[in-house]
Design a protein around this motif. Structure first.
Motif, mmCIF file in Angstrom:
data_model
loop_
_atom_site.group_PDB
_atom_site.id
_atom_site.type_symbol
_atom_site.label_atom_id
_atom_site.label_comp_id
_atom_site.label_asym_id
_atom_site.label_seq_id
_atom_site.Cartn_x
_atom_site.Cartn_y
_atom_site.Cartn_z
ATOM 1 N N VAL A 1 6.844 -6.841 -0.076
ATOM 2 C CA VAL A 1 5.409 -7.162 0.044
ATOM 3 C C VAL A 1 4.733 -6.331 1.126
ATOM 4 N N THR A 2 5.324 -5.195 1.498
ATOM 5 C CA THR A 2 4.714 -4.312 2.492
ATOM 6 C C THR A 2 3.273 -3.940 2.149
ATOM 7 N N PRO A 3 2.936 -3.612 0.881
ATOM 8 C CA PRO A 3 1.528 -3.293 0.583
ATOM 9 C C PRO A 3 0.567 -4.441 0.915
ATOM 10 N N LEU A 4 0.942 -5.663 0.576
ATOM 11 C CA LEU A 4 0.098 -6.815 0.902
ATOM 12 C C LEU A 4 -0.030 -6.989 2.411
ATOM 13 N N ASP A 5 1.092 -6.840 3.113
ATOM 14 C CA ASP A 5 1.082 -6.982 4.567
ATOM 15 C C ASP A 5 0.220 -5.911 5.207
ATOM 16 N N LEU A 6 0.253 -4.714 4.668
ATOM 17 C CA LEU A 6 -0.540 -3.600 5.187
ATOM 18 C C LEU A 6 -2.033 -3.894 5.072
ATOM 19 N N VAL A 7 -2.457 -4.364 3.910
ATOM 20 C CA VAL A 7 -3.873 -4.705 3.718
ATOM 21 C C VAL A 7 -4.264 -5.870 4.617
ATOM 22 N N LYS A 8 -3.390 -6.867 4.707
ATOM 23 C CA LYS A 8 -3.671 -8.047 5.536
ATOM 24 C C LYS A 8 -3.867 -7.673 6.999
ATOM 25 N N CYS A 9 -2.982 -6.825 7.536
ATOM 26 C CA CYS A 9 -3.089 -6.411 8.937
ATOM 27 C C CYS A 9 -4.383 -5.643 9.190
ATOM 28 N N ASN A 10 -4.757 -4.771 8.269
ATOM 29 C CA ASN A 10 -5.989 -3.998 8.442
ATOM 30 C C ASN A 10 -7.235 -4.870 8.301
ATOM 31 N N MET A 11 -7.196 -5.881 7.451
ATOM 32 C CA MET A 11 -8.311 -6.826 7.355
ATOM 33 C C MET A 11 -8.478 -7.609 8.653
ATOM 34 N N GLN A 12 -7.349 -7.906 9.327
ATOM 35 C CA GLN A 12 -7.415 -8.638 10.589
ATOM 36 C C GLN A 12 -7.935 -7.764 11.727
ATOM 37 N N ILE A 13 -7.560 -6.483 11.713
ATOM 38 C CA ILE A 13 -7.928 -5.579 12.796
ATOM 39 C C ILE A 13 -9.351 -5.028 12.625
ATOM 40 N N ASP A 14 -9.723 -4.675 11.415
ATOM 41 C CA ASP A 14 -11.024 -4.029 11.159
ATOM 42 C C ASP A 14 -11.706 -4.678 9.949
ATOM 43 N N PRO A 15 -12.224 -5.908 10.109
ATOM 44 C CA PRO A 15 -12.815 -6.624 8.973
ATOM 45 C C PRO A 15 -14.100 -5.989 8.438
ATOM 46 N N THR A 16 -14.787 -5.187 9.275
ATOM 47 C CA THR A 16 -16.006 -4.534 8.780
ATOM 48 C C THR A 16 -15.686 -3.437 7.764
ATOM 49 N N LYS A 17 -14.538 -2.812 7.910
ATOM 50 C CA LYS A 17 -14.126 -1.764 6.981
ATOM 51 C C LYS A 17 -13.363 -2.347 5.795
ATOM 52 N N TYR A 18 -12.432 -3.246 6.084
ATOM 53 C CA TYR A 18 -11.620 -3.868 5.039
ATOM 54 C C TYR A 18 -12.165 -5.278 4.781
ATOM 55 N N LYS A 19 -13.179 -5.365 3.926
ATOM 56 C CA LYS A 19 -13.916 -6.617 3.754
ATOM 57 C C LYS A 19 -13.235 -7.591 2.802
ATOM 58 N N SER A 20 -12.422 -7.091 1.886
ATOM 59 C CA SER A 20 -11.762 -7.963 0.916
ATOM 60 C C SER A 20 -10.426 -7.352 0.519
ATOM 61 N N ILE A 21 -9.654 -8.123 -0.244
ATOM 62 C CA ILE A 21 -8.343 -7.633 -0.680
ATOM 63 C C ILE A 21 -8.492 -6.410 -1.575
ATOM 64 N N SER A 22 -9.384 -6.509 -2.548
ATOM 65 C CA SER A 22 -9.549 -5.406 -3.510
ATOM 66 C C SER A 22 -10.089 -4.147 -2.837
ATOM 67 N N SER A 23 -11.089 -4.322 -1.961
ATOM 68 C CA SER A 23 -11.633 -3.148 -1.276
ATOM 69 C C SER A 23 -10.611 -2.558 -0.309
ATOM 70 N N GLY A 24 -9.780 -3.429 0.286
ATOM 71 C CA GLY A 24 -8.741 -2.949 1.196
ATOM 72 C C GLY A 24 -7.744 -2.057 0.489
ATOM 73 N N PHE A 25 -7.304 -2.478 -0.696
ATOM 74 C CA PHE A 25 -6.389 -1.635 -1.479
ATOM 75 C C PHE A 25 -7.069 -0.326 -1.881
ATOM 76 N N GLY A 26 -8.348 -0.414 -2.249
ATOM 77 C CA GLY A 26 -9.071 0.784 -2.660
ATOM 78 C C GLY A 26 -9.215 1.787 -1.536
ATOM 79 N N ILE A 27 -9.519 1.304 -0.336
ATOM 80 C CA ILE A 27 -9.679 2.197 0.821
ATOM 81 C C ILE A 27 -8.354 2.867 1.168
ATOM 82 N N LEU A 28 -7.277 2.061 1.183
ATOM 83 C CA LEU A 28 -5.967 2.630 1.510
ATOM 84 C C LEU A 28 -5.518 3.653 0.470
ATOM 85 N N LEU A 29 -5.788 3.365 -0.791
ATOM 86 C CA LEU A 29 -5.415 4.301 -1.851
ATOM 87 C C LEU A 29 -6.184 5.608 -1.715
#
Length: 374
Positions: free
Chosen positions: A91-119
Motif C-alpha cells: 500500500v505504498t502508493p496510498l501511504d505516499l498520497v496520504k502523507c502528502n495530503m497531510q503535509i501539503d493539503p493546498t496542493k494535494y486536495k483529494s485522493i484522486s487529485s493526489g494520485f494525478g499530481i504524483l503521476l
C-alpha cells in the motif's frame, strides 16, 4: 473351503485393506482368488503403492510446534514479518498520497487529485517511492508486534491466573499489545523518519540507501528518533485497538454468527473470519490513531518542528480529519490482510488461528489445573 485354509488366506490380508472402498474390495478379491505366492506378491505391491501415495500435508508438519515454546514464538515472529512488511509495502502508493495530503493539503486536495499530481510529476515509479524503508521498517515492527504480543499475552495471563484472565481478558489483550508496541516502534522509528522525508520532500533522496546518510548528516543519529513519542502516540492506541477489538470481534463471530465450534470449522472459514475481524478492527484503529499520524508526518517532514508548531498549523480539527477517509480505507484493508497472512502462516506451520470463544472462568481454571498435572 475348510476353516484352516480360510484362516491361512485371511492372514495374508494387510490391516490397511480392511474397509469398504471399491479399490480395497478389488484388492481383497484379487488376493482371495489367487495362489498364496501371487497373493504375497500382490500384498507387497499394494504396500509399496500406498506408501508412495502418502504425501505429508503442509498444514500437518511431522513435528508439532508446542504452544508457547521458543519455536512457537519464533513462528509468530516470522508470521509478523510477513504480515506487516508485505502489506505495508503493497500500500505504498496510498501511504505516499496520504502523507502528502497531510503535509501539503493546498496542493494535494483529494485522493484522486493526489494520485494525478504524483503521476504527472514523478511518473508511475513515483508511486512506490520509499518502498525499501517501508518494507524493512514494518517488517521489524511486525516481528516485534506479533511476537511480543503472544509473549506478553501469555505472561500477563499467567500473572492474573485463569479465573481473572477469563473475566478480564480484554485488559490482558490491551496490556499485551501496548507492551509489544513500545518495543516494535523502536525498530520502526528510524525507517519511518527516512520514509516520510523521502516521500514528501522532492529531490531529498531516491530511497533508503542515500536518504539515511543525508538524514543523519542533517539532524544527527538521534534525529532518527525525533518522532518516537508521536509514533508511540499513534501506534500504541492503534495496536491496542487492533488486537483487543480483533479478539473481541472474532470471539463474537464464532459465538453468534457461526453455528458450530471453531475447531469444527474448516481452515478456509477460520482464515475468512480472521480477515473480516481484522478489517473491522482496522477501521477503528485508523480513527483512534489518526491525530498522532498527522503529527508524525508533520514532524518528520519539517526540520526542527515541534508538536506545538504542528497543532498551530494543522489545527485540532485538522489533526482528526485531514487525510482520514484515505487512511480508513488503507488501514482497514491493511489490517484485514495482516491478520489473514499472519493466521495463514500459523496454519501452515501447524498452529491454530488467533482468537475464538473464551471458556468460562470455571472451565478455564479446570483446564489450567489439568495442564499443571501433565
Amino acid at each position: 473351503m475348510d476353516l484352516t485354509e480360510k484362516s491361512s488366506r485371511q492372514s495374508l490380508i494387510p490391516s490397511f485393506l480392511y474397509g469398504s472402498s471399491s479399490a480395497k474390495t478389488f484388492g481383497l478379491e484379487k488376493m482371495l482368488h489367487a495362489s498364496p505366492s501371487a497373493a504375497f506378491n500382490t500384498n507387497v505391491e499394494a504396500v509399496s503403492q500406498v506408501t508412495a501415495l502418502v504425501i505429508p500435508s503442509p498444514t500437518e508438519p511431522s513435528k508439532k510446534i508446542e504452544m508457547y515454546s521458543p519455536a512457537f514464538y519464533a513462528a509468530c515472529t516470522a508470521g509478523g514479518i510477513l504480515s506487516c512488511g508485505l502489506t505495508h509495502m503493497a500500500v505504498t502508493p496510498l501511504d505516499l498520497v496520504k502523507c502528502n495530503m497531510q503535509i501539503d493539503p493546498t496542493k494535494y486536495k483529494s485522493i484522486s487529485s493526489g494520485f494525478g499530481i504524483l503521476l504527472k510529476e514523478q511518473g508511475v515509479r513515483g508511486f512506490f517511492k520509499g518502498w525499501v524503508p517501508t518494507l524493512l521498517g514494518y517488517s521489524g515492527q511486525g516481528a516485534c508486534k506479533f511476537g511480543f504480543y503472544e509473549f506478553f499475552k501469555k505472561y500477563y495471563s499467567d500473572l492474573a491466573g485463569p479465573e481473572f484472565t477469563a473475566k478480564y481478558k480484554t485488559l490482558i489483550y490491551l496490556a499485551g499489545s501496548a507492551s509489544a508496541e513500545v518495543i516494535a516502534d523502536v525498530a520502526l522509528c528510524p525507517f519511518e523518519a527516512v520514509k516520510v522525508r523521502v516521500q514528501t520532500q522532492p529531490g531529498f533522496a531516491r530511497g533508503l540507501s542515500d536518504g539515511l546518510p543525508k538524514f543523519v548528516k542533517s539532524e544527527g543519529a538521534l534525529g532518527l528518533y525525533k518522532g518516537i513519542v508521536p509514533l508511540w502516540g499513534r501506534q500504541i492506541p492503534y495496536t491496542m485497538m487492533k488486537f483487543a477489538s480483533f479478539e473481541a470481534i472474532v470471539e463474537n463471530i464464532y459465538k453468534y454468527a457461526i453455528p458450530r465450534p471453531k475447531d469444527e470449522c474448516s481452515k478456509s472459514l477460520q482464515l475468512g473470519v480472521s480477515f473480516a475481524g481484522g478489517y473491522v478492527a482496522g477501521v477503528f484503529c485508523a480513527i483512534v490513531s489518526h491525530p498522532a499520524d498527522n503529527l508524525v508526518s508533520f514532524l518528520n517532514n519539517a526540520k526542527g518542528a515541534t508538536v506545538g508548531d504542528a497543532v498551530k498549523k494543522i489545527g485540532v480539527l485538522g489533526l482528526f480529519t485531514r487525510g482520514l477517509p484515505l487512511r480508513i480505507v488503507m488501514i482497514g484493508t491493511l489490517t484485514g490482510a495482516q491478520w489473514g497472512i499472519y493466521d495463514a502462516f500459523k496454519v501452515f506451520v501447524g498452529l491454530p488461528t488467533t482468537g475464538g470463544v473464551t471458556p468460562p472462568p470455571a472451565a478455564a481454571a479446570a483446564a489450567a489445573s489439568e495442564l499443571a498435572k501433565v
